[in-house]
Design an enzyme around this catalytic site. Structure first.
Site, short mmCIF file in Angstrom:
data_model
loop_
_atom_site.label_atom_id
_atom_site.label_comp_id
_atom_site.label_asym_id
_atom_site.label_seq_id
_atom_site.Cartn_x
_atom_site.Cartn_y
_atom_site.Cartn_z
N ARG A 142 -2.78 6.62 6.92
CA ARG A 142 -4.14 6.19 6.53
C ARG A 142 -4.69 5.23 7.59
NH1 ARG A 142 -1.63 7.66 1.81
NH2 ARG A 142 -2.70 9.49 0.99
N ASP A 171 0.51 12.37 6.73
CA ASP A 171 -0.33 12.51 5.54
C ASP A 171 -1.67 13.08 5.99
OD1 ASP A 171 -1.56 12.07 2.89
OD2 ASP A 171 0.13 10.73 2.55
N HIS A 246 -0.40 16.66 0.72
CA HIS A 246 -0.67 15.57 1.67
C HIS A 246 -0.34 16.02 3.10
CE1 HIS A 246 -1.78 12.32 -1.07
NE2 HIS A 246 -0.86 12.77 -1.90
N ASP A 310 4.70 14.66 -3.62
CA ASP A 310 3.82 14.09 -4.67
C ASP A 310 2.46 14.77 -4.67
OD1 ASP A 310 3.48 12.98 -2.08
OD2 ASP A 310 2.27 11.36 -2.90
N GLU A 311 1.80 14.66 -5.81
CA GLU A 311 0.37 14.99 -5.98
C GLU A 311 -0.02 16.32 -5.34
OE1 GLU A 311 -1.70 10.68 -6.22
OE2 GLU A 311 -1.05 11.21 -4.21
N TYR A 404 3.43 -1.48 -6.11
CA TYR A 404 2.50 -0.96 -5.10
C TYR A 404 1.70 -2.14 -4.56
CZ TYR A 404 3.19 4.09 -5.33
OH TYR A 404 3.72 5.35 -5.21
N PHE A 405 2.01 -2.50 -3.32
CA PHE A 405 1.40 -3.71 -2.78
C PHE A 405 0.01 -3.45 -2.18
CE2 PHE A 405 5.96 -5.52 -2.15
CZ PHE A 405 6.06 -5.74 -3.52
N ASP A 406 -0.50 -2.22 -2.36
CA ASP A 406 -1.92 -1.99 -2.06
C ASP A 406 -2.76 -2.39 -3.27
OD1 ASP A 406 -0.69 0.23 -3.34
OD2 ASP A 406 -2.30 1.57 -2.74
N TRP A 451 0.53 1.46 0.78
CA TRP A 451 -0.42 2.52 1.16
C TRP A 451 -1.60 1.84 1.82
CZ3 TRP A 451 1.93 6.99 0.72
CH2 TRP A 451 2.93 7.13 -0.23
N GLU A 453 -4.83 2.83 2.84
CA GLU A 453 -6.25 3.23 2.83
C GLU A 453 -7.17 2.03 3.05
OE1 GLU A 453 -4.04 4.26 0.57
OE2 GLU A 453 -4.43 6.34 -0.03
#
Ligand code: ACM
Ligand code: ZN
Length: 509
Positions: A142, A171, A246, A310-311, A404-406, A451, A453
């Site tokens: 990202r 990704d 991804h 994932d996803e 999740y540290f985002d 993550w 972004e």
């Protein structure tokens, strides 16, 4: 003693050790050379010491490093601060390294400006970690982070006695690892149109005209350099190559491995509903991925390779003749089982090369037959961990609602999704409540996921992870009986002194 993560046992002794300029470092095993040098260099950053090596006739003011039987396991150590000497003992070099981290914390926190002497209270510390998997993840797709920052990130892991770096290398928004057989992966798929002036979720996902200029990648030389840097600090680097979802960035150069064969642009941002996956119906796709993984395992000596999973938005698979034919031929029920079939094929390939596989927890929902370690990330991760343990598979906990540290640190902050406070992280318990002793053995540990972004530069990453990763370090290292948030918060004040000295950008609140 203000140490993070809190050691298993600290036995206070009478007396004070006055360490001064003419410090002597003694070790008898070349495997300890890096660690001893590391201590030397860190001390030199802050003190004008004149350090010498292996002068056996110096009777006071020395630190002795011994590999010997301590009963503390492969990562544990005993640190004894006597009056006139310090002894560090461990069964393995990793334990010596962690003892040095503890000693440095004590020494640097005691620093008196202008002074060239350190006074330490005598004590004996016996310490070893609770979990073997103590990790941090970093998404470099990202936003791309150069090797100087990756080293700084590894320094942070080492400071926290963390031992796994999960490197999310590929990704939708950029491919970051040089693969010699497929040079377009880095010539084309590493670069996207620069839309950094637009908030991430408002950027168009695909078909943005214009040349890709924003991004970057790691050469194979860079990767080797990082793997070696990490190994010196007893950190295993686990590469993640995302598949089958991804992965749309790949189709900017190699569209033939998607279902539709349509050339895409590398997405500059956008939401995560991308249906452009690898096509598991085509044999060539499997060959392409095996070629890539063959180069990946050459670069990474890690026991584990992470395959993502994932996803996966399966809408295009439903219409793809190749995918549908594969489903019929392999007697699969649906597209979810197709994902399971695909994961099993790739895992079998890696297993045949002597590597273990890690997958995100969607994969265990698609197939419980896979030989893999499961990364439990959705919600509290407990359902996935349960499923893994029932299938006698190991699990690593990284629940998005806590690790999740985002996510924001406080409700008013900028950040993705929900809020996970320092205290939430500190109070996290990796072993689910209702697990039996047998099931608990399958929980290898936990990690924080980062993550990026919403993190375009290194200062933002540091701000988002610090001090939450400091809380995580205690969750995965310290005994559960020794965990107390008020006590941690008190010790954190001294720990922040070290973060300040090393110029980390941490959340000051
Ligand atoms: C994930 O956060 N999609 C693993
Ligand atoms: Zn297909």
């Amino acid at each position: 003693m203000e140490i993070i993560p809190r050691p298993l046992k600290i036995i206070k002794k009478n007396g004070v050790n006055h360490i001064n300029r003419s410090l002597n470092l003694r070790f008898n095993n070349q495997n300890l050379k890096f660690t001893v040098n590391h201590l030397h260099q860190e001390l030199e950053k802050f003190y004008q010491f004149h350090i010498t090596y292996n002068s056996a006739d110096q009777e006071l003011n020395y630190i002795e490093f011994c590999l010997e039987n301590t009963g503390q396991g492969s990562e544990g150590y005993i640190l004894e601060i006597g009056s006139g000497f310090i002894k560090i003992a461990a069964e393995k070099p990793a334990g010596i390294f962690y003892a040095v981290q503890t000693l440095l914390q004590i020494m640097l926190q005691k620093k008196v400006p202008g002074s060239n002497e350190i006074n330490l209270n005598c004590c004996r510390i016996e310490d070893r970690p609770r979990f073997s998997w103590r990790g941090m993840h970093l998404d470099v797709s990202r936003h791309f982070f150069g090797i100087d920052f990756i080293k700084r990130y590894l320094d942070l892991l080492a400071l926290h006695k963390l031992n796994r770096f999960h490197w999310h290398l590929t990704d939708d928004n950029g491919w970051r690892i040089e693969i010699k057989k497929y040079p377009l992966l880095t010539e084309i798929c590493s670069w996207r149109k620069d839309l950094e002036h637009i908030p991430w979720n408002q950027r168009a996902e695909s078909n943005v005209p214009g040349k890709g200029v924003y991004g970057g990648f790691y050469s194979q030389k860079d990767i080797r350099n990082i793997v070696e840097y990490a190994a010196e600090r007893f950190i295993e680097v686990i590469p993640e190559i995302e598949m089958p979802g991804h992965s749309s960035e790949v189709f900017a150069a190699y569209p033939e491995f998607s279902c539709q064969g349509k050339k895409l642009t590398v997405a500059s941002g956008g939401l995560r509903s991308n249906p452009h996956n690898f096509c598991p119906g085509k044999d060539e796709t499997l060959k392409f991925l095996q070629d890539i993984l063959t180069e990946v395992i050459e670069l990474f000596p890690s026991r584990y390779i992470h395959l993502g999973g994932d996803e996966v938005n399966k809408t295009i698979w439903k219409e793809c003749p190749h995918c549908q034919q594969r489903i019929r031929k392999e007697n699969l029920r649906d597209e979810t089982e197709l994902q399971g079939w695909f994961a099993n094929r790739i895992a079998a390939f890696l297993n045949s090369k002597g590597r273990n596989v890690i997958v995100w927890d969607e994969v265990i929902a698609a197939t419980s037959k896979i030989a893999a370690t499961v990364m439990c990330w959705r919600g509290d991760g407990v359902g996935a961990a349960q499923k893994a343990a029932s299938a006698r598979l190991n699990a690593i906990m990284c629940p998005n609602n806590t690790l999740y540290f985002d996510w924001k640190q406080n409700p008013g902050d900028k950040g993705a999704f929900g809020v996970t406070s320092l205290q939430d992280v500190y109070n996290y318990e990796p072993v689910p409540d209702l697990f039996s002793a047998e099931e608990s053995k399958h929980i290898l540990g936990a990690q924080g996921n980062v993550w990026t972004e919403w993190m375009a530069d290194k200062d933002r990453v540091e701000y988002m992870i610090l001090p939450r990763m400091t809380a995580l370090a205690e969750v995965v290292w310290s005994d559960i009986e020794n965990r107390n948030f008020a006590d941690f918060s008190h010790r954190l004040q001294d720990f922040k002194q070290i973060l300040r000295q090393e110029n980390y950008n941490f959340n000051q609140r």
